[in-house]
Write an enzyme that holds these catalytic residues in place. Structure first.
Site, PDB file in Angstrom:
ATOM      1  N   ASP A   1       0.809  -1.217   0.000  1.00 29.47           N
ATOM      2  CA  ASP A   1       0.000   0.000   0.000  1.00 29.47           C
ATOM      3  C   ASP A   1       0.852   1.282   0.000  1.00 29.47           C
ATOM      4  O   ASP A   1       2.028   1.257   0.364  1.00 29.47           O
ATOM      5  CB  ASP A   1      -0.895   0.041   1.246  1.00 29.47           C
ATOM      6  CG  ASP A   1      -2.056  -0.953   1.151  1.00 29.47           C
ATOM      7  OD1 ASP A   1      -2.060  -1.791   0.222  1.00 29.47           O
ATOM      8  OD2 ASP A   1      -2.956  -0.891   2.008  1.00 29.47           O
TER       9      ASP A   1
ATOM     10  N   HIS B   1       3.491  -2.347   3.193  1.00 28.18           N
ATOM     11  CA  HIS B   1       3.586  -0.976   2.655  1.00 28.18           C
ATOM     12  C   HIS B   1       4.892  -0.786   1.902  1.00 28.18           C
ATOM     13  O   HIS B   1       5.931  -1.232   2.352  1.00 28.18           O
ATOM     14  CB  HIS B   1       3.495   0.039   3.788  1.00 28.18           C
ATOM     15  CG  HIS B   1       2.189  -0.013   4.512  1.00 28.18           C
ATOM     16  ND1 HIS B   1       1.941  -0.943   5.499  1.00 28.18           N
ATOM     17  CD2 HIS B   1       1.063   0.710   4.366  1.00 28.18           C
ATOM     18  CE1 HIS B   1       0.693  -0.770   5.933  1.00 28.18           C
ATOM     19  NE2 HIS B   1       0.133   0.222   5.262  1.00 28.18           N
TER      20      HIS B   1
HETATM   21 ZN    ZN Z   1      -2.439   3.090   3.430  1.00 28.59          ZN
END
Ligand code: ZN
Length: 357
Positions: free
Chosen positions: A162, A307
């Protein structure tokens, strides 16, 4: 608090910065920065005005700067919506307004810390909203309208990344995945997509899937339904302009799904996806811990949250080879979210349908 205030607004093309002193005088001319120039912006703020580094003031609709800025040691504050005039349909209130807010009522601002993250001070509100949303979300999952994991009897896992793309880490993640022939899904923010279209192309060209993670990583509770729609649509358009294809999946920032947010998403032509394994890599607990968290939690059907953008994701990159090797050793195939959710990969549903069906 510093007696210099840097209001930072976000727009469709990047950031706008206005720095005021205690008397409301400009410390520097207003400046504009691209979405991928965060490191440069931080250096500029630090060196400004003979090292009298300003306190940074952000809106709750901007979740992309507080991480890198608190990590860099800057003093970061959040001006919550009740302090500000209503924001535009797209973008934040002007940078000058944010700097003025800090100058006039510094105590009303929320100090954002590295440990507390973007929502420092609003955790209770967040958990309460998510708790109230849970029964609705459970219904959506049961109806095949929110994807959380695939079939538990099919040896496949979806790794997801992400907050990118990122000028440094995206390529590193892609190189590692490529080494193992693994596929993954990248939930990008529109703000970074327009700043780094080549990285988006690189992701798509390598056979990975692209997903929608909003434009500016806002706290969704603070958006009107119109603003939420703009965040999703503009990001989908930005991705489609680069890859020729609109993304199928929307992943809500912070997983912040209250009944109000879910109601606003209803009628939107995007499919919702969450995760069932959180690598907790954003807390930067060390690469070994990140790898262990994923390998302990993941099994057939898992969707793993990690992430690769909006901060120093070096630990995630370092953990990734061990994660991929560990999953492959167990005979798990690494696939995209769409592959994992395909009709033969989900439990008793015909795949996950957009929320408007
Ligand atoms: Zn995020």
């Amino acid at each position: 608090m510093s007696t210099r205030y840097a209001g930072i607004a976000w727009t469709g093309t990047g950031y706008r910065v206005e720095v005021l002193d205690g008397a409301g005088r400009r410390v520097a001319e207003p400046s504009s920065w691209g979405g991928a120039q965060v490191a440069e912006l931080i250096s500029w703020l630090r060196e400004l005005d003979g090292g009298r580094t300003p306190a940074v003031v952000l809106e709750s609709t901007n979740g992309l700067l507080d991480g890198p800025m608190t990590a860099a040691g800057l003093e970061v504050y959040r001006a919550d919506p009740w302090l500000l005039p209503p924001g535009p349909r797209f973008g934040s209130v002007p940078a000058e307004r944010l700097a003025e807010q800090a100058r006039n009522a510094p105590d009303a601002l929320a100090r954002v810390t590295a440990e507390g993250g973007s929502l420092t001070g609003r955790a209770e509100e967040y958990f309460d909203g998510v708790r109230r949303g849970e029964p609705i979300l459970a219904e959506l999952k049961a109806a095949g309208r929110c994807f959380e994991h695939g079939r538990r009897d099919v040896p496949r896992v979806a790794l997801t990344f992400d907050d990118g793309p990122d000028p440094v880490h995206t390529r590193q993640v892609l190189d590692i995945l490529d080494r193992y022939g693994a596929r993954a899904t990248f939930f990008c923010v529109g703000h970074h997509v327009v700043a780094l279209p080549d990285e988006v192309r690189r992701i798509a060209a390598a056979g990975h899937e692209l997903g929608n993670h909003s434009w500016s990583h806002p706290f969704l509770f603070d958006l009107t339904p119109d603003q939420l729609g703009e965040q999703i649509d503009r990001t989908a358009e930005a991705l489609a302009r680069v890859t020729g294809e609109a993304p199928t999946w929307f992943r809500p920032p912070y997983g912040a799904l209250s009944p109000e947010v879910l109601a606003a998403l209803e009628g939107h032509s995007t499919s919702l996806t969450m995760w069932d394994v959180d690598a907790r890599d954003w807390a930067r607990p060390g690469p070994e811990r990140i790898a262990a968290t994923v390998l302990e939690g993941a099994g057939p059907g898992s969707v793993v949250l990690m992430h690769e953008g909006a901060g120093d994701r070096g630990q995630t990159v370092q953990a990734l080879p061990a994660i991929v090797e560990g999953l492959l050793e167990r005979g798990l195939e690494l696939v995209t979210v769409s592959e994992l959710s395909a009709p033969d990969g989900t439990e008793g549903t015909d795949g996950t349908r957009p929320l408007d069906r």
